[in-house]
Design an enzyme around this catalytic site. Structure first.
Site, PDB file in Angstrom:
ATOM      1  N   LYS A  48     -14.290   8.565  -5.871  1.00 38.71           N
ATOM      2  CA  LYS A  48     -15.397   8.896  -5.044  1.00 38.71           C
ATOM      3  C   LYS A  48     -16.061   9.897  -5.574  1.00 38.71           C
ATOM      4  CE  LYS A  48     -14.111   6.147  -1.388  1.00 38.71           C
ATOM      5  NZ  LYS A  48     -13.172   6.311  -0.408  1.00 38.71           N
ATOM      6  N   HIS A  62       0.887  -1.144  -0.009  1.00 45.40           N
ATOM      7  CA  HIS A  62      -0.230  -0.045   0.010  1.00 45.40           C
ATOM      8  C   HIS A  62       0.950   1.201   0.058  1.00 45.40           C
ATOM      9  CE1 HIS A  62      -4.426  -1.036   0.349  1.00 45.40           C
ATOM     10  NE2 HIS A  62      -3.880  -2.233   0.873  1.00 45.40           N
ATOM     11  N   LYS A  94      -8.836  14.152   3.172  1.00 42.02           N
ATOM     12  CA  LYS A  94      -7.684  12.759   3.220  1.00 42.02           C
ATOM     13  C   LYS A  94      -7.135  12.973   4.391  1.00 42.02           C
ATOM     14  CE  LYS A  94      -6.545  13.975  -1.111  1.00 42.02           C
ATOM     15  NZ  LYS A  94      -6.729  12.613  -1.587  1.00 42.02           N
ATOM     16  N   ARG A  95      -6.076  11.914   4.934  1.00 39.92           N
ATOM     17  CA  ARG A  95      -5.262  12.223   6.032  1.00 39.92           C
ATOM     18  C   ARG A  95      -4.311  13.449   5.728  1.00 39.92           C
ATOM     19  NH1 ARG A  95      -5.530   8.371  10.438  1.00 39.92           N
ATOM     20  NH2 ARG A  95      -3.799   9.634  11.107  1.00 39.92           N
ATOM     21  N   THR A 104      -8.396   6.460  -3.398  1.00 40.25           N
ATOM     22  CA  THR A 104      -9.861   6.160  -3.760  1.00 40.25           C
ATOM     23  C   THR A 104     -10.731   7.523  -3.549  1.00 40.25           C
ATOM     24  OG1 THR A 104     -10.188   5.208  -1.521  1.00 40.25           O
ATOM     25  CG2 THR A 104      -9.436   3.691  -3.026  1.00 40.25           C
ATOM     26  N   LYS A 149       0.720  14.515   0.882  1.00 40.38           N
ATOM     27  CA  LYS A 149      -0.516  14.633   0.385  1.00 40.38           C
ATOM     28  C   LYS A 149      -0.663  16.227  -0.085  1.00 40.38           C
ATOM     29  CE  LYS A 149      -2.958  10.898   2.293  1.00 40.38           C
ATOM     30  NZ  LYS A 149      -3.324  10.025   1.328  1.00 40.38           N
TER      31      LYS A 149
END
Length: 831
Positions: A680, A378, A569-570, A676, A575
């Site tokens: 969405k 992952h 998101k986290r 993901t 990110k």
């Protein structure tokens, strides 16, 4: 060996003849009142809204039970190959609405609850999220369970029933504060305890070698109590099982350790054993080598493998065949999927059971183990890879350490034979990392002990083959695969955006709910003004609804006709929420420049920071501080708002995603394994601004790069910049708007009460930013300008394009147990 099921047989619905009351309104009302009376022991005079939620949950659960039992009977009789999905995280969210959708009960329940004078949405809001996951990895596991049940596959999810899930996030004076998530406080109507299947799990002790074999003795025992949760497929009468283990101390726990008078102390000490399932570790993409975490990982593996072997031995071929005693057919009947390295101990544990307990020959046991296990990687971030100290293993799992050493020796012998004299290769490929503190590399253990290794997006799988596991790929290229992540369209379209689902169904029918490739049919309506207007109307309704929610919970007046620009998101440096912050500041600084077009935007950023991750917490403080300044500037008014979405979780995602205009997927290329959230948002008609990273790459291919806003460095350019040396000051000196934004953060413009508050953030960005925020700033700002231009001309939508991606080829449903990804999503409703 039983013949494999044909595609038709596998898809065939399980018979539910004789199960009464399917979706009848009067039946639902009667059942609701019965549960209120008999289960909750209340009448309408004293019942609380929570009582009404539980009465409805038990009513819906009644409709699951017959299907659940029938499904398990069906598997027992047919004896298909079973898939065991082992994960330390299952981020399930709420269950009530999902169950009503999948059983086709929603309309009947809605009407029945209305007739009773209650509001279904209000009851749904009472349910606690089952937050047994951190982010993408745990939510993927939840989507997989829904997908496998919908495909009619004999699949089981195995994990831990954490008493406390991912913490609740409170924002106090702009800072994240964690609160315990006591999600079981009021009980969980969906789970069924199974004390009759309680199993022992051993820790510590020592190993005895004798002519009769190897024994692990003098261990400390903890009991694993299973709790089963039903997982319904979509309208196919299949109900699979998620089994979560809870730790219980045996009755004699520690009593022998104390003197006779210390009975009370001994009983109180039972907490030591039961702490194993107390709390989910709140780290995402970061490895923390705590003994309790290793205990959790072995606890779930040891209990699960006992359960798998019990089921393997007792399952029948048809009806009359004897119970199995040979393990020859084990890989034909059992597939164990390891969701990242957390369940990696399945490999030495299965070896221990086969060799020490079942007396299978070592080489045969190794073949069985490899053929049974498969591993999903992952992440490529080095700080996320699990490396456990040998000393900890020696104490906690002495037999497993012996097995790992023996497996590693076999593996290195093979490498040495193929690459004679290449000592450096042996060092790189060893499961045991030498050094001051010897460590076990769990990813290497997973690779040597699995027959299949997959990344979760094509670009990620390529990086895995070319860098992280390059040596292993050269050794066994056939072992490495790609399985691009997917999402369940039941929860992420049908449940959370029923308005859009209805508009689509009116045009192309309802088959897209289980086969997203059907969305391609929408291309026929690319110039259909009615369809385009209907889609736009649904989006505006979703935005109005979410605006009302924000106003109620955040006391901020939102302009619902502004662009809803969302990054949820986290919170993590890779990110790049900081890039988003710099854009927000740049827009704010342009407020008084008439030459710069100013499209109204509501920028929303949400996500949790790991409690020990200082920089992530600083990023949250910066976002809230920017919001303080921007949202209270009368000159800006409702043209720009910056909002931090507190306590982002599955149930909040279900509200925000249908309302989004723009989805931000802006990680540094080569760092996001898949993502993901990107799928969405796209499925719900948001446009994507993003880098060529993770699943964005495949989405861009399928939907057409012209239908996404792609910017920034590609992986090769990031690597080239690494080789050349990234110098943040170059960009700071060259780009005036960037310099202005950084100077404002640095000077305390956004933190007047504490001017030095963001010193660490600025220092990181200027001197040791691994994720190169400044290098992509210019391209990002320019790309955001293109977003603005499109939004301005979009007042009346003129076109809609949809594309789908079913990354795994082949007929629908015709996939092996380890290729399941009912996947597929890249769809874009572009204006």
């Amino acid at each position: 060996m039983a013949a494999p099921l044909s595609d038709g047989e596998r898809r065939k619905q399980i018979s539910v003849r004789g199960i009464a009351g399917l979706g009848d309104v009067a039946e639902v009302r009667k059942s609701f009142n019965r549960h209120l009376h008999f289960t909750l022991v209340k009448d309408r005079n004293v019942a609380t809204p929570r009582d009404y939620f539980f009465a409805l949950a038990h009513t819906v659960r009644d409709h699951l039970v017959g299907r659940w039992i029938r499904t398990q009977q069906h598997y027992y009789e047919r004896d298909p190959k079973r898939i065991y999905y082992l994960s330390l995280e299952f981020y399930m969210g709420r269950t009530l609405q999902n169950t009503m959708v999948n059983l086709g009960l929603q309309n009947a329940c809605d009407e029945a609850i209305y007739q009773l004078g209650l509001d279904l949405e209000e009851l749904e809001e009472i349910e606690e999220d089952a937050g047994l996951g951190n982010g993408g990895l745990g939510r993927l596991a939840a989507c997989f369970l829904d997908s496998m049940a919908t495909l009619g596959l004999a699949a089981y999810g195995y994990g831990i029933r954490y008493e406390f899930g991912i913490f609740n996030q409170k924002i106090v004076d702009g800072w994240q504060v964690e609160e315990a998530d006591d999600w079981l406080r009021y009980g969980n109507p969906w789970e069924k305890a199974r004390p009759e299947y309680m199993l022992p799990v051993h820790f510590y002790g020592r190993v005895e070698h004798s002519p009769e074999g190897v024994k692990w003795v003098d261990t400390q025992v903890v009991l694993a109590m299973p709790y089963d949760t039903p997982v319904p497929g979509y309208k196919n009468n299949t109900v699979n099982t998620m089994r979560l283990w809870s730790a219980k101390a045996p009755n004699d726990f520690n009593l022998q350790e104390f003197n006779v008078g210390d009975y009370i102390e001994a009983v109180l000490d039972r907490n030591l054993a039961e702490n194993i399932s107390r709390v989910l570790y709140p780290n995402d993409n970061f490895f923390e080598g705590k003994e309790l975490r290793l205990k959790q990982e072995y606890f779930v593996v040891a209990a699960t493998l006992q359960d798998i072997i019990r089921r393997f031995k007792s399952s029948k071929f048809g009806c009359q065949d004897p119970v199995r005693t040979s393990f020859e057919t084990f890989p034909d009947k059992v597939a164990i999927q390891l969701n990242d390295t957390h369940p990696a101990l399945s490999i030495p544990e299965l070896m221990r059971i086969l060799v020490d307990v079942e007396k299978v020959d070592w080489d045969k046991a190794w073949e069985i183990t490899k053929q049974t296990c498969a591993y999903t990687n992952h992440t490529v971030l080095p700080e996320a890879l699990e490396r456990w100290p040998v000393s900890m293993f020696e104490k906690l799992l002495p037999r497993h350490l012996e097995i790992i050493y023996a497996l590693n020796q076999m593996h290195l012998d093979r490498v040495a034979a193929l690459y004679p004299g290449d000592i450096d290769r042996l060092r790189r490929m060893s499961v045991i990392e030498e050094g001051d503190c010897k460590r076990i590399n769990m990813a290497h253990l997973c690779v040597i002990g699995s027959h299949a290794v997959n990344g979760v997006a094509r670009i990620h799988s390529d990086i895995v083959k070319n860098t992280v596991f390059k040596d292993f790929y050269e050794l066994d290229p056939e072992k490495f695969q790609n399985k691009t992540n997917g999402i369940t369209p039941r929860r992420w379209l049908l449940l959370c955006n029923p308005g859009l689902a209805d508009v689509i169904a009116e045009k192309i029918g309802e088959d897209f709910v289980t086969d997203l490739s059907q969305l391609k049919k929408l291309l026929d309506f690319i110039d259909d003004e009615t369809f385009i207007r209907d889609v736009a109307k649904v989006k505006q309704e979703n935005k109005l609804k979410f605006s009302a929610y924000l106003e109620e919970h955040y006391k901020v007046k939102i302009n619902p006709s502004s662009m809803f620009d969302i990054q949820v998101k986290r919170i993590h440096e890779y990110k790049r929420q900081l890039l988003n912050c710099l854009h927000a500041i740049t827009l704010y600084n342009r407020k008084s420049d008439p030459s710069k077009s100013f499209v109204p935007r509501t920028i929303m950023i949400g996500g949790k920071a790991a409690p020990g991750y200082h920089m992530a917490k600083m990023i949250i403080k910066l976002i809230t501080s920017i919001g303080e300044v921007v949202n209270n500037d009368p000159y800006v008014g409702d043209k720009l708002k910056v909002i931090f979405l507190e306590n982002y979780r599955v149930s909040l995602a279900e509200k925000v995603i249908p309302a989004a205009d723009l989805s931000q997927q802006i990680s540094t290329a080569g760092t996001e394994a898949s993502g993901t959230g990107n799928m969405k948002f796209m499925l719900n008609g948001a446009l994507t601004i993003g880098t060529m990273d993770g699943a964005n790459v495949e989405m861009a291919e399928e939907a057409g790069e012209e239908n996404l806003f792609i910017f920034g460095m590609r992986v090769e350019e990031v690597e080239a910049l690494d080789r050349q040396g990234y110098n943040a000051r170059e960009y700071y000196d060259r780009i005036p708007e960037l310099r202005q934004a950084i100077d404002q953060i640095s000077s305390g413009f956004f933190s007047p009460r504490d001017p030095g508050c963001f010193r660490d953030v600025v220092n990181m960005l200027m001197h040791h930013d691994r994720f190169k925020v400044f290098a992509d700033y210019e391209a990002y700002i320019k790309c955001q300008g293109q977003v603005d231009q499109l939004f301005m001309v979009r007042a009346v939508p003129t076109a809609s394009s949809v594309a789908t991606d079913s990354v795994q080829p082949g007929p629908k449903g015709d996939r092996s147990a380890l290729e399941i990804t009912e996947l597929a999503v890249a769809s874009s409703y572009t204006y």
